[in-house]
Design an enzyme around this catalytic site. Structure first.
Site, PDB file in Angstrom:
ATOM      1  N   ASN A   8      -5.890  33.341  83.087  1.00 32.03           N
ATOM      2  CA  ASN A   8      -6.360  33.258  81.702  1.00 32.03           C
ATOM      3  C   ASN A   8      -5.793  34.463  80.962  1.00 32.03           C
ATOM      4  OD1 ASN A   8      -7.771  33.281  79.304  1.00 32.03           O
ATOM      5  ND2 ASN A   8      -9.763  33.796  80.243  1.00 32.03           N
ATOM      6  N   TRP A   9      -4.767  34.217  80.132  1.00 26.81           N
ATOM      7  CA  TRP A   9      -4.108  35.335  79.453  1.00 26.81           C
ATOM      8  C   TRP A   9      -4.904  35.867  78.268  1.00 26.81           C
ATOM      9  CZ3 TRP A   9       1.966  35.008  79.001  1.00 26.81           C
ATOM     10  CH2 TRP A   9       2.514  35.117  80.293  1.00 26.81           C
ATOM     11  N   LYS A  10      -5.970  35.152  77.883  1.00 26.60           N
ATOM     12  CA  LYS A  10      -6.761  35.570  76.710  1.00 26.60           C
ATOM     13  C   LYS A  10      -5.812  35.777  75.521  1.00 26.60           C
ATOM     14  CE  LYS A  10     -10.081  37.382  79.938  1.00 26.60           C
ATOM     15  NZ  LYS A  10     -11.225  38.225  80.198  1.00 26.60           N
ATOM     16  N   HIS A  90     -15.799  29.696  78.069  1.00 27.03           N
ATOM     17  CA  HIS A  90     -15.613  31.053  78.606  1.00 27.03           C
ATOM     18  C   HIS A  90     -16.640  31.977  77.941  1.00 27.03           C
ATOM     19  CE1 HIS A  90     -13.918  34.989  79.416  1.00 27.03           C
ATOM     20  NE2 HIS A  90     -13.237  34.419  80.393  1.00 27.03           N
ATOM     21  N   GLU A  92     -16.487  34.820  76.747  1.00 21.65           N
ATOM     22  CA  GLU A  92     -16.038  35.483  75.507  1.00 21.65           C
ATOM     23  C   GLU A  92     -16.170  34.546  74.310  1.00 21.65           C
ATOM     24  OE1 GLU A  92     -12.245  36.804  76.993  1.00 21.65           O
ATOM     25  OE2 GLU A  92     -13.283  38.228  78.293  1.00 21.65           O
ATOM     26  N   GLU A 160     -18.322  32.830  86.574  1.00 21.11           N
ATOM     27  CA  GLU A 160     -17.848  34.151  86.145  1.00 21.11           C
ATOM     28  C   GLU A 160     -19.032  34.993  85.683  1.00 21.11           C
ATOM     29  OE1 GLU A 160     -13.499  34.133  84.857  1.00 21.11           O
ATOM     30  OE2 GLU A 160     -14.604  33.393  83.157  1.00 21.11           O
ATOM     31  N   GLY A 166     -13.460  41.853  83.488  1.00 20.67           N
ATOM     32  CA  GLY A 166     -12.728  42.979  82.902  1.00 20.67           C
ATOM     33  C   GLY A 166     -13.341  44.343  83.188  1.00 20.67           C
ATOM     34  N   SER A 205     -12.757  40.213  87.622  1.00 22.22           N
ATOM     35  CA  SER A 205     -12.116  41.324  88.320  1.00 22.22           C
ATOM     36  C   SER A 205     -11.457  40.951  89.652  1.00 22.22           C
ATOM     37  CB  SER A 205     -13.112  42.480  88.506  1.00 22.22           C
ATOM     38  OG  SER A 205     -13.537  42.964  87.231  1.00 22.22           O
ATOM     39  N   GLY A 226      -8.175  37.013  84.879  1.00 24.58           N
ATOM     40  CA  GLY A 226      -7.805  37.510  83.555  1.00 24.58           C
ATOM     41  C   GLY A 226      -6.733  38.582  83.667  1.00 24.58           C
ATOM     42  N   GLY A 227      -7.157  39.840  83.664  1.00 28.96           N
ATOM     43  CA  GLY A 227      -6.233  40.978  83.639  1.00 28.96           C
ATOM     44  C   GLY A 227      -5.092  40.888  84.640  1.00 28.96           C
TER      45      GLY A 227
HETATM   46  P1  PGA Z   1     -10.795  39.507  84.551  1.00 29.31           P
HETATM   47  O1  PGA Z   1     -11.162  38.253  83.594  1.00 29.31           O
HETATM   48  O2  PGA Z   1     -10.049  38.933  85.738  1.00 29.31           O
HETATM   49  O3  PGA Z   1      -9.925  40.389  83.698  1.00 29.31           O
HETATM   50  O4  PGA Z   1     -12.073  40.134  84.960  1.00 29.31           O
HETATM   51  C1  PGA Z   1     -11.580  37.027  84.126  1.00 29.31           C
HETATM   52  C2  PGA Z   1     -11.826  36.033  83.029  1.00 29.31           C
HETATM   53  O5  PGA Z   1     -12.282  36.424  81.942  1.00 29.31           O
HETATM   54  O6  PGA Z   1     -11.577  34.829  83.204  1.00 29.31           O
END
Ligand code: PGA
Length: 246
Positions: A8-10, A90, A92, A160, A166, A205, A226-227
């Site tokens: 997930n590149w956000k 998600h 966010e 999640e 993050g 993470s 994500g990251g």
């Molecule tokens: P993260 O994000 O791997 O940076 O913790 C995961 C996500 O939001 O899907």
């Protein structure tokens, strides 16, 4: 069941980073797990054109096919430019865009209507975990955000924990095991035996260094990353861990 590693590149990435997607695609020639990358909307088409071995996905969609909804994008439009899976709910988006379970359910239905796979995200906040409400929060989210149309083909559930996204914090193995077992139980009792084949991803993470251990936990069928999906070498480490944990 084969594992799914989804990136997930956000709101990160640019055209130059299509070369990272190509590198990941090349690596995946020989892979034994499924791999997907969900870049921002403007990169989906190019990412799709440059890949053969991985799936490209999107991070959100509108509930309708089309209409007077300025700034919105439908699941059908995303599929047309190459998206095969779409993240919905998600945390966010639940936070930043006030997406409720009801909205997440409508979006999941929109993804199913369009013929793609909905990756439905659920998870508790730190406050909810501390108050020992984790399982009741997950139950509430699944009850109200998963539609009747769920099948192992059209739906993936991503667990999640909001506090792990993050932050570098990862739940204890037992905490992941019990959340995933609970989700599996809910899916089986709601959708029947077939739901044993619905993939349940862990997200929050995930890195090359912890992926192996996370993938060894029962009912963890992959990861939403994500990251660590933004650097091809880091993401490939996670793909390797998934391929080796078959
Ligand atoms: P993260 O994000 O791997 O940076 O913790 C995961 C996500 O939001 O899907």
């Amino acid at each position: 069941m084969s594992k799914l590693v989804a990136g997930n590149w956000k709101m990160f990435g640019n055209k130059a980073m299509i070369s990272d997607i190509k590198k990941i695609d090349q690596h995946c020639k020989e892979k034994t797990c499924e791999v997907a990358i969900c870049p921002p909307f403007p990169l989906i088409s190019a990412a799709h054109e440059q890949t053969k071995n991985i799936k490209i996905g999107a991070q959100n969609c509108h509930i309708n096919i089309n209409g007077a909804h300025t700034g919105e994008v439908s699941a059908e439009m995303l599929i047309e430019v190459g998206a095969q899976l779409i993240l919905v709910g998600h945390s966010e988006r639940r936070q930043d865009n006030y997406e409720t379970n009801d909205i997440v359910k409508l979006k999941s239905e929109a993804v199913h209507r369009a013929g793609a796979t909905a990756v439905v995200c659920i998870g508790e906040t730190l406050e909810e975990r501390t108050a020992e409400k984790t399982l009741s929060v997950l139950q509430e989210q699944m009850l109200n955000s998963l539609p009747e149309s769920v099948t192992p083909i059209n739906t993936v559930v991503a667990y999640e924990p909001v506090w792990a996204i993050g932050t570098g914090l990862v739940p204890e193995t037992d905490q992941i095991r019990s959340a995933h077992a609970f989700i599996r139980g809910f899916l089986a009792s709601t959708y029947g035996a077939e739901a044993h084949n619905v993939k349940i991803l862990y997200g929050g993470s995930v890195k090359g260094s912890n992926a192996k251990e996370i993938f060894s936990i029962s009912n963890v069928n992959g990861a939403l990353v994500g990251g660590a999906s933004l650097k091809s070498d880091d993401f490939i480490e996670i793909i390797k861990a998934a391929s080796n944990s078959m």
